[in-house]
Design a protein around this motif. Structure first.
Motif, PDB file in Angstrom:
ATOM      1  N   PRO A   1      12.744  -0.183   0.237  1.00 51.15           N
ATOM      2  CA  PRO A   1      13.077   0.171   1.618  1.00 51.15           C
ATOM      3  C   PRO A   1      12.274  -0.619   2.648  1.00 51.15           C
ATOM      4  CG  PRO A   1      13.002   2.149   0.295  1.00 51.15           C
ATOM      5  CD  PRO A   1      12.530   1.028  -0.589  1.00 51.15           C
ATOM      6  N   THR A   2      11.032  -0.960   2.337  1.00 49.97           N
ATOM      7  CA  THR A   2      10.226  -1.770   3.255  1.00 49.97           C
ATOM      8  C   THR A   2      10.734  -3.207   3.297  1.00 49.97           C
ATOM      9  OG1 THR A   2       8.300  -0.366   2.844  1.00 49.97           O
ATOM     10  CG2 THR A   2       7.875  -2.533   3.791  1.00 49.97           C
ATOM     11  N   VAL A   3      11.185  -3.724   2.172  1.00 45.78           N
ATOM     12  CA  VAL A   3      11.804  -5.058   2.139  1.00 45.78           C
ATOM     13  C   VAL A   3      13.054  -5.073   3.009  1.00 45.78           C
ATOM     14  CG1 VAL A   3      13.039  -6.686   0.642  1.00 45.78           C
ATOM     15  CG2 VAL A   3      10.862  -5.697  -0.097  1.00 45.78           C
ATOM     16  N   VAL A   4      13.910  -4.086   2.824  1.00 46.44           N
ATOM     17  CA  VAL A   4      15.146  -4.007   3.606  1.00 46.44           C
ATOM     18  C   VAL A   4      14.843  -3.888   5.095  1.00 46.44           C
ATOM     19  CG1 VAL A   4      17.142  -2.537   4.097  1.00 46.44           C
ATOM     20  CG2 VAL A   4      16.560  -3.126   1.738  1.00 46.44           C
ATOM     21  N   ALA A   5      13.842  -3.100   5.435  1.00 41.22           N
ATOM     22  CA  ALA A   5      13.492  -2.933   6.846  1.00 41.22           C
ATOM     23  C   ALA A   5      13.086  -4.263   7.466  1.00 41.22           C
ATOM     24  CB  ALA A   5      12.370  -1.907   6.992  1.00 41.22           C
ATOM     25  N   GLN A   6      12.335  -5.090   6.713  1.00 47.19           N
ATOM     26  CA  GLN A   6      11.949  -6.409   7.228  1.00 47.19           C
ATOM     27  C   GLN A   6      13.172  -7.299   7.428  1.00 47.19           C
ATOM     28  OE1 GLN A   6       8.210  -8.148   5.319  1.00 47.19           O
ATOM     29  NE2 GLN A   6       8.598  -6.370   4.018  1.00 47.19           N
TER      30      GLN A   6
ATOM     31  N   GLY B   1       0.805  -1.216   0.000  1.00 50.04           N
ATOM     32  CA  GLY B   1       0.000   0.000   0.000  1.00 50.04           C
ATOM     33  C   GLY B   1       0.835   1.261   0.000  1.00 50.04           C
ATOM     34  N   GLN B   2       2.026   1.178  -0.584  1.00 49.36           N
ATOM     35  CA  GLN B   2       2.958   2.304  -0.619  1.00 49.36           C
ATOM     36  C   GLN B   2       3.333   2.620  -2.058  1.00 49.36           C
ATOM     37  OE1 GLN B   2       6.105   0.384   1.575  1.00 49.36           O
ATOM     38  NE2 GLN B   2       5.596   1.474   3.458  1.00 49.36           N
TER      39      GLN B   2
ATOM     40  N   VAL C   1       8.929 -18.965   8.263  1.00 50.84           N
ATOM     41  CA  VAL C   1       7.608 -18.351   8.346  1.00 50.84           C
ATOM     42  C   VAL C   1       7.474 -17.241   7.320  1.00 50.84           C
ATOM     43  CG1 VAL C   1       7.446 -18.878  10.809  1.00 50.84           C
ATOM     44  CG2 VAL C   1       8.208 -16.601  10.098  1.00 50.84           C
ATOM     45  N   ASN C   2       6.268 -17.068   6.819  1.00 52.39           N
ATOM     46  CA  ASN C   2       5.932 -15.819   6.162  1.00 52.39           C
ATOM     47  C   ASN C   2       4.777 -15.173   6.914  1.00 52.39           C
ATOM     48  OD1 ASN C   2       3.445 -16.866   4.987  1.00 52.39           O
ATOM     49  ND2 ASN C   2       4.708 -17.830   3.414  1.00 52.39           N
ATOM     50  N   MET C   3       4.700 -13.878   6.794  1.00 52.61           N
ATOM     51  CA  MET C   3       3.719 -13.092   7.543  1.00 52.61           C
ATOM     52  C   MET C   3       3.010 -12.175   6.552  1.00 52.61           C
ATOM     53  SD  MET C   3       6.131 -12.281  10.863  1.00 52.61           S
ATOM     54  CE  MET C   3       4.808 -11.583  11.859  1.00 52.61           C
ATOM     55  N   VAL C   4       2.163 -12.793   5.723  1.00 56.09           N
ATOM     56  CA  VAL C   4       1.587 -12.061   4.600  1.00 56.09           C
ATOM     57  C   VAL C   4       0.639 -10.956   5.050  1.00 56.09           C
ATOM     58  CG1 VAL C   4       1.855 -13.949   2.965  1.00 56.09           C
ATOM     59  CG2 VAL C   4      -0.244 -13.795   4.314  1.00 56.09           C
ATOM     60  N   THR C   5       0.081 -11.068   6.248  1.00 55.79           N
ATOM     61  CA  THR C   5      -0.895 -10.060   6.665  1.00 55.79           C
ATOM     62  C   THR C   5      -0.248  -8.814   7.242  1.00 55.79           C
ATOM     63  OG1 THR C   5      -1.152 -11.075   8.854  1.00 55.79           O
ATOM     64  CG2 THR C   5      -2.658 -11.810   7.116  1.00 55.79           C
ATOM     65  N   ASN C   6       0.896  -8.956   7.919  1.00 51.82           N
ATOM     66  CA  ASN C   6       1.438  -7.768   8.606  1.00 51.82           C
ATOM     67  C   ASN C   6       2.957  -7.733   8.727  1.00 51.82           C
ATOM     68  OD1 ASN C   6       1.893  -9.739  10.510  1.00 51.82           O
ATOM     69  ND2 ASN C   6       1.074  -8.569  12.228  1.00 51.82           N
ATOM     70  N   GLY C   7       3.679  -8.595   8.000  1.00 50.87           N
ATOM     71  CA  GLY C   7       5.130  -8.637   8.156  1.00 50.87           C
ATOM     72  C   GLY C   7       5.822  -7.326   7.839  1.00 50.87           C
ATOM     73  N   HIS C   8       5.208  -6.527   6.983  1.00 48.24           N
ATOM     74  CA  HIS C   8       5.810  -5.250   6.592  1.00 48.24           C
ATOM     75  C   HIS C   8       5.575  -4.146   7.619  1.00 48.24           C
ATOM     76  CE1 HIS C   8       1.621  -5.083   5.352  1.00 48.24           C
ATOM     77  NE2 HIS C   8       1.704  -3.765   5.308  1.00 48.24           N
TER      78      HIS C   8
ATOM     79  N   MET D   1       6.018  -7.941  -7.727  1.00 50.78           N
ATOM     80  CA  MET D   1       6.885  -9.098  -7.496  1.00 50.78           C
ATOM     81  C   MET D   1       8.288  -8.756  -7.961  1.00 50.78           C
ATOM     82  SD  MET D   1       7.305 -12.075  -6.247  1.00 50.78           S
ATOM     83  CE  MET D   1       5.574 -12.283  -5.792  1.00 50.78           C
ATOM     84  N   LEU D   2       9.258  -8.932  -7.086  1.00 51.36           N
ATOM     85  CA  LEU D   2      10.641  -8.590  -7.391  1.00 51.36           C
ATOM     86  C   LEU D   2      11.405  -9.792  -7.946  1.00 51.36           C
ATOM     87  CD1 LEU D   2      11.570  -6.545  -4.188  1.00 51.36           C
ATOM     88  CD2 LEU D   2      10.652  -5.698  -6.361  1.00 51.36           C
ATOM     89  N   GLU D   3      12.384  -9.521  -8.817  1.00 48.54           N
ATOM     90  CA  GLU D   3      13.288 -10.577  -9.263  1.00 48.54           C
ATOM     91  C   GLU D   3      14.184 -10.971  -8.085  1.00 48.54           C
ATOM     92  OE1 GLU D   3      16.300 -12.893 -10.386  1.00 48.54           O
ATOM     93  OE2 GLU D   3      16.866 -10.823  -9.926  1.00 48.54           O
ATOM     94  N   ALA D   4      14.290 -12.269  -7.848  1.00 51.12           N
ATOM     95  CA  ALA D   4      14.830 -12.761  -6.585  1.00 51.12           C
ATOM     96  C   ALA D   4      16.284 -12.360  -6.347  1.00 51.12           C
ATOM     97  CB  ALA D   4      14.694 -14.288  -6.534  1.00 51.12           C
ATOM     98  N   TYR D   5      17.164 -12.626  -7.304  1.00 48.49           N
ATOM     99  CA  TYR D   5      18.587 -12.467  -7.008  1.00 48.49           C
ATOM    100  C   TYR D   5      19.030 -11.010  -6.996  1.00 48.49           C
ATOM    101  CZ  TYR D   5      19.224 -17.394  -6.579  1.00 48.49           C
ATOM    102  OH  TYR D   5      19.137 -18.688  -6.106  1.00 48.49           O
ATOM    103  N   THR D   6      18.376 -10.168  -7.780  1.00 50.42           N
ATOM    104  CA  THR D   6      18.644  -8.742  -7.677  1.00 50.42           C
ATOM    105  C   THR D   6      18.238  -8.230  -6.301  1.00 50.42           C
ATOM    106  OG1 THR D   6      18.051  -8.619 -10.017  1.00 50.42           O
ATOM    107  CG2 THR D   6      18.335  -6.532  -8.848  1.00 50.42           C
ATOM    108  N   ALA D   7      17.052  -8.666  -5.847  1.00 51.70           N
ATOM    109  CA  ALA D   7      16.576  -8.249  -4.520  1.00 51.70           C
ATOM    110  C   ALA D   7      17.497  -8.756  -3.417  1.00 51.70           C
ATOM    111  CB  ALA D   7      15.151  -8.751  -4.298  1.00 51.70           C
ATOM    112  N   LEU D   8      17.934 -10.006  -3.515  1.00 53.32           N
ATOM    113  CA  LEU D   8      18.808 -10.564  -2.481  1.00 53.32           C
ATOM    114  C   LEU D   8      20.145  -9.829  -2.414  1.00 53.32           C
ATOM    115  CD1 LEU D   8      18.061 -14.354  -3.005  1.00 53.32           C
ATOM    116  CD2 LEU D   8      17.509 -13.030  -0.950  1.00 53.32           C
TER     117      LEU D   8
END
Length: 327
Positions: free
Chosen positions: A23-28, A15-16, A303-310, A59-66
């Motif tokens: 930046p939200t991915v990195v924060a997690q 929702g951003q 674990v994944n936290m699809v509802t509130n992990g971010h 959806m991000l490309e995996a290895y670039t994101a990693l």
């Protein structure tokens, strides 16, 4: 390498604005590292999966994101859960994960699987083939990838893949771990027994005793001590200091895919996606994971936290809740 507590990010719909997504991915990832998680995972997909959203969702490309996550963290291991073998030539996969290992100072794990999401293959022009085709390809790919990760030049002439003295340099180490992910008792588990350091099982929790028995059988068939193959379980986690709030999140999530969790019988629940979900207060989810997962001989939890992990603080609460279970 050990994966006892992993955090997977399967959802990038926050929702951003797009500028705030990474930046939200990195924060997690940073919050997971600080909270006691040992590994962070992203999915290797191009579209969002059914049940989690629409194909056109972010959806991000995996290895670039990693690689981006690697630059923003210090200790946590980095992996796709799991790399779709059909999306890359296996020698390129070996090169890619080895470079991630170099970039991250030795924190990469190769998570890999056969591939399954047909829509992505059709849309992006990758050959999908049959179920048997994809597992034949994965078997051949691992025969190329494993020695390349160990520093051995590989010449291979198979049905699906060919290499001619494929060299993989530079490398930091010769023991970059291989993780296989899936639920197939015959094919996936057999490949794990032959090639993997770690198996992540994806199934309903009620199936775990059967899955573990099958894995032990596959290990016996190739003469492998099953204690040398680490096993983890992938689950959906909804945890809140207020257990009722977590249960509301579950009801809302499932309602979005047409499931009324309150109307399910015990038998129906065991056969539904709800059987992969662990929901409630910290004490409640800890007890659920201990009895439904760890007591069956599984060593690790992803674990994944699809509802509130971010949301800031959610991953920290999960880490503080679960780390004591797997230490």
């Amino acid at each position: 390498m050990s994966i006892r507590l992993g955090y997977q990010m399967p959802n990038f719909s926050y929702g951003q604005p797009v500028s705030e997504l990474f930046p939200t991915v990195v924060a997690q990832a940073r919050e997971a590292e600080a909270a006691g998680f040992d590994t962070v995972f992203v999915m290797d997909h191009f579209y969002q999966l059914p049940g989690l959203g629409e194909p056109g969702d972010p959806m991000l490309e995996a290895y670039t994101a990693l690689s981006g996550i690697a630059a923003s963290t210090e200790r946590i291991q980095l992996s796709a859960l799991v790399t779709g073998n059909t999306y890359r030539n296996p020698a390129l996969t070996a090169k890619t994960v080895t470079t991630l290992d170099l970039v991250s100072a030795g924190r990469a794990v190769l998570g890999i699987g056969a591939g399954w999401f047909e829509l992505e293959h059709q849309s992006y022009g990758f050959e999908f083939g049959t179920f048997t085709d994809r597992f034949e390809r994965l078997d051949e790919a691992l025969q190329i990838i494993q020695p390349m990760l160990r520093g051995e030049p590989v010449t291979f002439d198979g049905k699906w893949y060919h290499t001619d003295n494929a060299i993989n340099e530079p490398r930091l180490r010769d023991d970059l771990p291989i993780l296989l992910g899936g639920s197939g008792e015959k094919k996936t588990f057999a490949l794990a027994a032959r090639f993997a350091d770690h198996l992540n099982i994806i199934c309903n929790a009620s199936e775990l005793p059967k899955k573990m028995a099958a894995l032990h059988q596959r290990c016996a068939e190739v003469g492998r001590d099953p204690s040398t193959l680490e096993v983890s379980y992938l689950c959906f986690l909804m945890v809140d200091e207020d257990g009722d709030q977590a249960r509301k999140e579950q009801r809302d999530l499932l309602r979005g895919i047409g499931v009324d969790v309150d109307a399910l019988s015990a038998e129906e629940r065991a056969q539904s996606i709800a059987d992969r979900q662990f929901v409630g207060s910290p004490d409640e989810v800890a007890e659920q994971l201990q009895t439904r997962v760890l007591d069956h001989g599984v060593q690790g939890i992803i674990v994944n936290m699809v509802t509130n992990g971010h949301q800031p603080g959610a991953v920290d609460l999960a880490g503080r809740t679960l780390a004591p279970l797997v230490r």
